[in-house]
Design an enzyme around this catalytic site. Structure first.
Site, PDB file in Angstrom:
ATOM      1  N   ASN A 176      45.334  32.151 -41.274  1.00 17.06           N
ATOM      2  CA  ASN A 176      43.920  32.020 -42.347  1.00 17.06           C
ATOM      3  C   ASN A 176      42.756  31.283 -41.806  1.00 17.06           C
ATOM      4  O   ASN A 176      42.879  30.664 -40.662  1.00 17.06           O
ATOM      5  CB  ASN A 176      44.207  31.750 -43.740  1.00 17.06           C
ATOM      6  CG  ASN A 176      45.072  32.837 -44.342  1.00 17.06           C
ATOM      7  OD1 ASN A 176      44.596  33.803 -44.739  1.00 17.06           O
ATOM      8  ND2 ASN A 176      46.198  32.724 -44.673  1.00 17.06           N
ATOM      9  N   HIS A 224      45.590  10.557 -27.827  1.00 14.72           N
ATOM     10  CA  HIS A 224      45.306   9.495 -27.061  1.00 14.72           C
ATOM     11  C   HIS A 224      45.985   8.418 -26.861  1.00 14.72           C
ATOM     12  O   HIS A 224      46.741   8.100 -27.909  1.00 14.72           O
ATOM     13  CB  HIS A 224      44.007   8.978 -27.426  1.00 14.72           C
ATOM     14  CG  HIS A 224      42.545  10.047 -27.239  1.00 14.72           C
ATOM     15  ND1 HIS A 224      42.021  10.346 -26.320  1.00 14.72           N
ATOM     16  CD2 HIS A 224      42.208  10.808 -28.236  1.00 14.72           C
ATOM     17  CE1 HIS A 224      40.900  11.140 -26.580  1.00 14.72           C
ATOM     18  NE2 HIS A 224      41.185  11.513 -27.771  1.00 14.72           N
ATOM     19  N   THR A 253      54.966  14.535 -39.039  1.00 13.72           N
ATOM     20  CA  THR A 253      54.714  13.633 -37.857  1.00 13.72           C
ATOM     21  C   THR A 253      56.191  13.836 -37.220  1.00 13.72           C
ATOM     22  O   THR A 253      56.269  13.076 -35.940  1.00 13.72           O
ATOM     23  CB  THR A 253      54.575  12.203 -38.251  1.00 13.72           C
ATOM     24  OG1 THR A 253      55.319  11.819 -39.215  1.00 13.72           O
ATOM     25  CG2 THR A 253      53.118  12.011 -38.694  1.00 13.72           C
ATOM     26  N   ARG A 258      58.049  14.377 -45.709  1.00 18.90           N
ATOM     27  CA  ARG A 258      59.455  14.326 -45.765  1.00 18.90           C
ATOM     28  C   ARG A 258      60.232  15.112 -46.702  1.00 18.90           C
ATOM     29  O   ARG A 258      59.434  16.107 -47.600  1.00 18.90           O
ATOM     30  CB  ARG A 258      59.765  12.752 -46.482  1.00 18.90           C
ATOM     31  CG  ARG A 258      59.272  12.875 -48.029  1.00 18.90           C
ATOM     32  CD  ARG A 258      59.639  11.474 -48.750  1.00 18.90           C
ATOM     33  NE  ARG A 258      59.045  11.216 -50.038  1.00 18.90           N
ATOM     34  CZ  ARG A 258      59.608  11.900 -51.071  1.00 18.90           C
ATOM     35  NH1 ARG A 258      60.473  12.648 -51.049  1.00 18.90           N
ATOM     36  NH2 ARG A 258      58.954  11.860 -52.427  1.00 18.90           N
TER      37      ARG A 258
END
Length: 147
Positions: free
Chosen positions: A35, A65, A117, A132
């Site tokens: 979308n 980075h 993550t 989580r």
């Protein structure tokens, strides 16, 4: 036009306003919906499986980075890149951010606003910052909106 640049694309349900960096590293499966306002970063590799749903405002960031040396400007320290994989039948709600090196398992749902993550196992419902797993699909309680 995308077919000229993207490594592989098997879906036509891509809305206006999708940004793709390094399209040669992006693979998109069949029956995928992407979308408005979605950002796809193919620098480290990005693979989206079949039957995935990506709501507006999501970002998939396959690089970041290096910043280990405080005496060297960050922009001079290079980048780290790792592939992102969405297995088949994944739904990412509005505004989800998926970071480099993450695999989201088949059949998983990622709630709106989550930041992923770490990899998510198949058939999981995950939410939060960082995301989580809060439950597994098929174990009840799936009737309400998760994303």
């Amino acid at each position: 036009m995308l077919k000229l640049f993207v490594a592989e694309i098997r879906s036509w349900k891509i809305k206006d306003g999708v940004t793709i960096w390094f399209p040669e590293g992006v693979r998109i499966g069949r029956h995928v919906t992407i979308n408005e306002g979605v950002f796809l970063d193919g620098f480290g590799g990005l693979s989206i499986g079949n039957h995935c749903r990506i709501a507006h405002g999501c970002s998939f960031i396959s690089e970041d980075h290096v910043f280990d040396d405080p005496d060297t400007p960050i922009w001079q320290q290079g980048k780290r890149a790792s592939p992102i994989t969405l297995e088949d039948d994944v739904w990412c709600g509005c505004g989800v951010k998926v970071m480099r090196g993450v695999t989201i398992g088949r059949g998983s749902v990622i709630a709106a606003g989550s930041v992923v993550t770490r990899s998510i196992p198949p058939n999981s419902i995950a939410m939060g910052v960082p995301a989580r797993v809060v439950r597994t699909r098929g174990t009840g309680g799936d009737r309400g909106p998760a994303a």
